[in-house]
Design a protein around this motif. Structure first.
Motif, PDB file in Angstrom:
ATOM      1  N   ARG A  18       0.852  -1.180   0.198  1.00 22.97           N
ATOM      2  CA  ARG A  18       0.098   0.200   0.015  1.00 22.97           C
ATOM      3  C   ARG A  18       0.912   1.243   0.053  1.00 22.97           C
ATOM      4  O   ARG A  18       0.649   2.379   0.693  1.00 22.97           O
ATOM      5  N   GLU A  39     -15.654   8.716  -8.818  1.00 24.05           N
ATOM      6  CA  GLU A  39     -15.688   9.042  -7.267  1.00 24.05           C
ATOM      7  C   GLU A  39     -16.051   7.753  -6.573  1.00 24.05           C
ATOM      8  O   GLU A  39     -15.362   7.321  -5.793  1.00 24.05           O
ATOM      9  N   LEU A  42     -13.267   5.139  -6.638  1.00 27.15           N
ATOM     10  CA  LEU A  42     -12.323   5.432  -5.527  1.00 27.15           C
ATOM     11  C   LEU A  42     -12.606   5.105  -4.380  1.00 27.15           C
ATOM     12  O   LEU A  42     -12.160   4.764  -3.556  1.00 27.15           O
ATOM     13  N   ARG A  43     -13.831   5.293  -3.939  1.00 23.96           N
ATOM     14  CA  ARG A  43     -14.511   5.180  -2.831  1.00 23.96           C
ATOM     15  C   ARG A  43     -14.459   3.556  -2.420  1.00 23.96           C
ATOM     16  O   ARG A  43     -13.980   2.957  -1.313  1.00 23.96           O
ATOM     17  N   SER A  52      -6.676   5.187   2.455  1.00 21.26           N
ATOM     18  CA  SER A  52      -7.568   6.317   2.734  1.00 21.26           C
ATOM     19  C   SER A  52      -8.230   7.040   1.502  1.00 21.26           C
ATOM     20  O   SER A  52      -7.327   7.158   0.556  1.00 21.26           O
ATOM     21  N   LEU A  53      -9.338   7.451   1.318  1.00 23.75           N
ATOM     22  CA  LEU A  53      -9.838   8.225   0.313  1.00 23.75           C
ATOM     23  C   LEU A  53      -8.763   9.428  -0.083  1.00 23.75           C
ATOM     24  O   LEU A  53      -8.669   9.824  -1.025  1.00 23.75           O
ATOM     25  N   MET A  54      -8.647   9.954   1.044  1.00 26.32           N
ATOM     26  CA  MET A  54      -7.702  11.298   0.969  1.00 26.32           C
ATOM     27  C   MET A  54      -6.506  10.888   0.428  1.00 26.32           C
ATOM     28  O   MET A  54      -6.274  11.937  -0.424  1.00 26.32           O
ATOM     29  N   GLU A  55      -5.812   9.945   0.679  1.00 24.73           N
ATOM     30  CA  GLU A  55      -4.723   9.537   0.255  1.00 24.73           C
ATOM     31  C   GLU A  55      -4.654   9.372  -1.364  1.00 24.73           C
ATOM     32  O   GLU A  55      -3.914  10.032  -2.214  1.00 24.73           O
ATOM     33  N   TYR A  57      -7.041  10.802  -3.328  1.00 23.75           N
ATOM     34  CA  TYR A  57      -7.441  12.055  -3.905  1.00 23.75           C
ATOM     35  C   TYR A  57      -6.295  13.029  -4.023  1.00 23.75           C
ATOM     36  O   TYR A  57      -6.053  13.584  -5.064  1.00 23.75           O
ATOM     37  N   SER A  58      -5.395  12.690  -2.939  1.00 16.77           N
ATOM     38  CA  SER A  58      -4.401  13.486  -2.938  1.00 16.77           C
ATOM     39  C   SER A  58      -3.375  13.437  -4.009  1.00 16.77           C
ATOM     40  O   SER A  58      -2.850  14.293  -4.741  1.00 16.77           O
ATOM     41  N   THR A  61      -5.145  14.311  -7.638  1.00 15.09           N
ATOM     42  CA  THR A  61      -4.860  15.757  -8.058  1.00 15.09           C
ATOM     43  C   THR A  61      -3.625  16.094  -8.189  1.00 15.09           C
ATOM     44  O   THR A  61      -3.294  17.135  -9.007  1.00 15.09           O
ATOM     45  N   PHE A  62      -2.535  15.428  -7.650  1.00 16.39           N
ATOM     46  CA  PHE A  62      -1.264  15.734  -7.866  1.00 16.39           C
ATOM     47  C   PHE A  62      -0.769  15.677  -9.286  1.00 16.39           C
ATOM     48  O   PHE A  62      -0.327  16.572  -9.817  1.00 16.39           O
ATOM     49  N   TYR A  63      -1.141  14.409  -9.758  1.00 16.67           N
ATOM     50  CA  TYR A  63      -0.658  14.007 -11.340  1.00 16.67           C
ATOM     51  C   TYR A  63      -1.708  14.810 -12.108  1.00 16.67           C
ATOM     52  O   TYR A  63      -2.841  14.379 -12.097  1.00 16.67           O
ATOM     53  N   LEU A  68     -10.327  13.908 -12.598  1.00 18.07           N
ATOM     54  CA  LEU A  68     -11.427  13.256 -11.865  1.00 18.07           C
ATOM     55  C   LEU A  68     -12.978  13.740 -12.426  1.00 18.07           C
ATOM     56  O   LEU A  68     -14.104  13.281 -12.117  1.00 18.07           O
TER      57      LEU A  68
ATOM     58  N   LYS B 140      -7.134  10.913   8.761  1.00 20.11           N
ATOM     59  CA  LYS B 140      -6.897  10.891   7.465  1.00 20.11           C
ATOM     60  C   LYS B 140      -8.010  11.314   6.729  1.00 20.11           C
ATOM     61  O   LYS B 140      -8.389  10.957   5.697  1.00 20.11           O
ATOM     62  N   ALA B 141      -8.494  12.645   7.155  1.00 21.75           N
ATOM     63  CA  ALA B 141      -9.768  13.245   6.819  1.00 21.75           C
ATOM     64  C   ALA B 141      -9.322  14.387   5.853  1.00 21.75           C
ATOM     65  O   ALA B 141     -10.067  14.863   5.027  1.00 21.75           O
ATOM     66  N   PHE B 144      -3.320  17.243   1.659  1.00 21.32           N
ATOM     67  CA  PHE B 144      -2.931  18.109   0.464  1.00 21.32           C
ATOM     68  C   PHE B 144      -3.512  17.764  -1.060  1.00 21.32           C
ATOM     69  O   PHE B 144      -3.916  16.556  -1.107  1.00 21.32           O
ATOM     70  N   VAL B 145      -3.976  18.830  -1.562  1.00 24.92           N
ATOM     71  CA  VAL B 145      -4.452  18.262  -2.929  1.00 24.92           C
ATOM     72  C   VAL B 145      -3.913  19.289  -3.924  1.00 24.92           C
ATOM     73  O   VAL B 145      -3.238  20.289  -3.348  1.00 24.92           O
ATOM     74  N   ASN B 146      -3.803  18.940  -5.090  1.00 25.35           N
ATOM     75  CA  ASN B 146      -2.915  19.723  -6.435  1.00 25.35           C
ATOM     76  C   ASN B 146      -1.489  19.957  -5.957  1.00 25.35           C
ATOM     77  O   ASN B 146      -1.237  19.265  -5.147  1.00 25.35           O
ATOM     78  N   ARG B 147      -0.825  20.698  -6.842  1.00 25.07           N
ATOM     79  CA  ARG B 147       0.487  20.830  -6.440  1.00 25.07           C
ATOM     80  C   ARG B 147       0.901  22.200  -6.917  1.00 25.07           C
ATOM     81  O   ARG B 147       0.057  22.745  -7.632  1.00 25.07           O
ATOM     82  N   PRO B 156     -11.331  15.166   0.734  1.00 28.99           N
ATOM     83  CA  PRO B 156     -11.593  14.572  -0.514  1.00 28.99           C
ATOM     84  C   PRO B 156     -12.776  15.107  -1.360  1.00 28.99           C
ATOM     85  O   PRO B 156     -13.795  15.243  -0.534  1.00 28.99           O
ATOM     86  N   PHE B 157     -12.624  15.487  -2.440  1.00 27.58           N
ATOM     87  CA  PHE B 157     -13.647  16.123  -3.496  1.00 27.58           C
ATOM     88  C   PHE B 157     -14.509  17.365  -2.569  1.00 27.58           C
ATOM     89  O   PHE B 157     -15.537  17.750  -3.216  1.00 27.58           O
ATOM     90  N   PHE B 161     -16.564  15.067   5.113  1.00 27.95           N
ATOM     91  CA  PHE B 161     -15.948  13.926   4.737  1.00 27.95           C
ATOM     92  C   PHE B 161     -16.218  12.892   5.892  1.00 27.95           C
ATOM     93  O   PHE B 161     -16.376  13.305   7.158  1.00 27.95           O
ATOM     94  N   GLU B 163     -15.256  10.527   7.268  1.00 29.17           N
ATOM     95  CA  GLU B 163     -14.287  10.034   8.437  1.00 29.17           C
ATOM     96  C   GLU B 163     -13.830  11.223   9.392  1.00 29.17           C
ATOM     97  O   GLU B 163     -13.160  10.903  10.126  1.00 29.17           O
TER      98      GLU B 163
END
Lengths: 187, 224
Positions: A18, A39, A42-43, A52-55, A57-58, A61-63, A68, B140-141, B144-147, B156-157, B161, B163
């Motif tokens: 992971r 979405e 992903l969920r 984690s959904l946050m991981e 999503y991070s 959105t980074f690449y 999305l 983990k709620a 960081f998003v974007n860059r 997220p979204f 959230f 969580e």
């Protein structure tokens, strides 16, 4: 979603760790299958894989290669890197954008084409560069890109070519010079 | 034990101690924004910079992430460190002029001007809230998003959230958005209002210096 279940089985066999690296590969596979990262998928994956959904999503959105939002069936990429910019990629992007009626980063209304501009494709000797569905075309100009599209669309599925004709006709009605040129060539 | 030089003093610390922990153990003050004892070190705010190595070949490292090494020469308040730190504080002031934590830092380190365009953000991307959520709440709620310039912290979204337990820890721990400074000046972006108040104790004790930190009477931090 039988498709999703099957994919998750494959995923679980392929990616057992992971760490971030496997997550990118996982997202790439999802994107390949759905053309974007939905979405719900992903969920579901977050749940099934203990991520984690946050991981997710991070990373998503980074690449820039992950989207999305739903993308068009055909992906057109214009390069706006330094070498391409110097050799007039701005005009090429403008022309493609005008022909398809899609702004860079957007998707046409019928969901056929999405246009993207990227900062460098690493083939600066071929500047300005346009990539249509993974095929690289170098030394583009605003005039040549229109001809290229006709060639490319013949190779693509018939439906798409028809759809493109429709777009061209619509544009011709709207008074777009390039579309009129193309429509004239056709007749 | 690891022996090294800290501001010219021979000191010894246990293996695995970071330079920041060592410096604080020996009573040397190093400012931080992204560091918290209960969370993993991150090295984002760059305020804890120290100079290591021989003079002439020295380099700046973040002390919160740098483990003490045998025979290392560390200078926590050299001219180069102080100068760099002031510029960093200046950049933070430009980003978040209405944060009391950052205005207090500026006052303490004598930053009296801001030469950068002010952004009035509420976030310095130190990641404290994310680490708090991950490590203390196992939530983990947020993340960081974007860059690049578009990098920000959100759920997220961008939606509520499930969580998130609404513990409020992320807001509590934030150095930028929680305590507000009411007085950043429009022109300079620097407040210094707290420093400009004349300390009430000095009326009584003439030129006596205040050794309390923070001073109970005037509620000011130590200066410099």
């Amino acid at each position: 979603m039988a498709l999703l279940e099957k994919q998750m089985q494959v995923d679980q066999e392929n990616f057992t760790t992971r760490n971030g690296q496997s997550l990118v590969a996982l997202l790439q596979e999802v994107q390949e299958q759905y053309n974007y990262l939905p979405e719900e998928v992903l969920r579901e994956l977050a749940c099934a894989r203990g991520l984690s959904l946050m991981e997710m999503y991070s990373v998503a959105t980074f690449y820039k290669s992950f989207s999305l939002q739903p993308r068009g069936r055909h992906k057109i990429v214009t390069c706006t890197g330094t070498a391409c910019h110097v050799r007039g990629s701005e005009k090429v992007t403008e022309e493609v954008s005008r022909m398809l009626g899609v702004k860079p980063g957007g998707t046409s209304e019928d969901g056929e084409y999405s246009l993207e501009s990227v900062n460098c494709l690493g083939a600066c000797a071929l500047a300005p560069l346009v990539v249509v569905d993974g095929e690289y075309h170098g030394n583009m100009t605003a005039a040549r890109v229109a001809a290229l599209f006709r060639e490319q669309l013949k190779k693509m599925k018939g439906q798409s070519a028809e759809s493109f004709d429709k777009v061209i006709e619509e544009k011709a009605i709207a008074g777009c010079s390039c579309a009129r040129l193309l429509a004239g060539e056709k007749n | 034990m690891i022996n090294f030089m800290l501001n010219g003093l021979d000191v010894a610390v246990e293996k695995g101690t970071t330079l920041l922990e060592a410096a604080r153990f020996y009573g040397i003050e190093i400012p931080t924004l992204c560091h918290n004892e209960g969370l993993s070190p991150y090295g984002a705010c760059r305020l804890c910079l120290v100079e290591i190595g021989e003079p002439g070949k020295s380099r700046l490292v973040t002390s919160c992430t740098y483990p003490a090494q045998e025979g290392l020469q560390v200078r926590t308040h050299s001219e180069r460190v102080v100068k760099t730190r002031k510029v960093i504080i200046e950049l933070y002031l430009a980003t978040c002029p209405s944060s009391k934590t950052i205005q207090d830092l500026a006052s303490r380190y004598h930053v009296t001007r801001v030469r950068f365009r002010r952004k009035h953000d509420d976030c310095i991307l130190c990641g404290l809230c994310i680490r708090y959520c991950n490590e203390q709440m196992q939530g983990k709620a947020i993340g960081f998003v974007n860059r690049g310039v578009e990098r920000r912290i959100t759920t997220p979204f961008n939606r509520k959230f499930e969580e998130c337990r609404l513990c409020g820890g992320c807001i509590y721990i934030c150095p930028a958005c929680q305590a507000r400074c009411q007085g950043p000046q429009e022109g300079s972006g620097v407040c210094n209002a707290c420093l400009n108040l004349s300390p009430p104790c000095l009326d009584h004790f003439g030129d006596a210096m205040c050794y309390m930190d923070p001073c109970v009477a005037c509620e000011q931090g130590r200066k410099g």
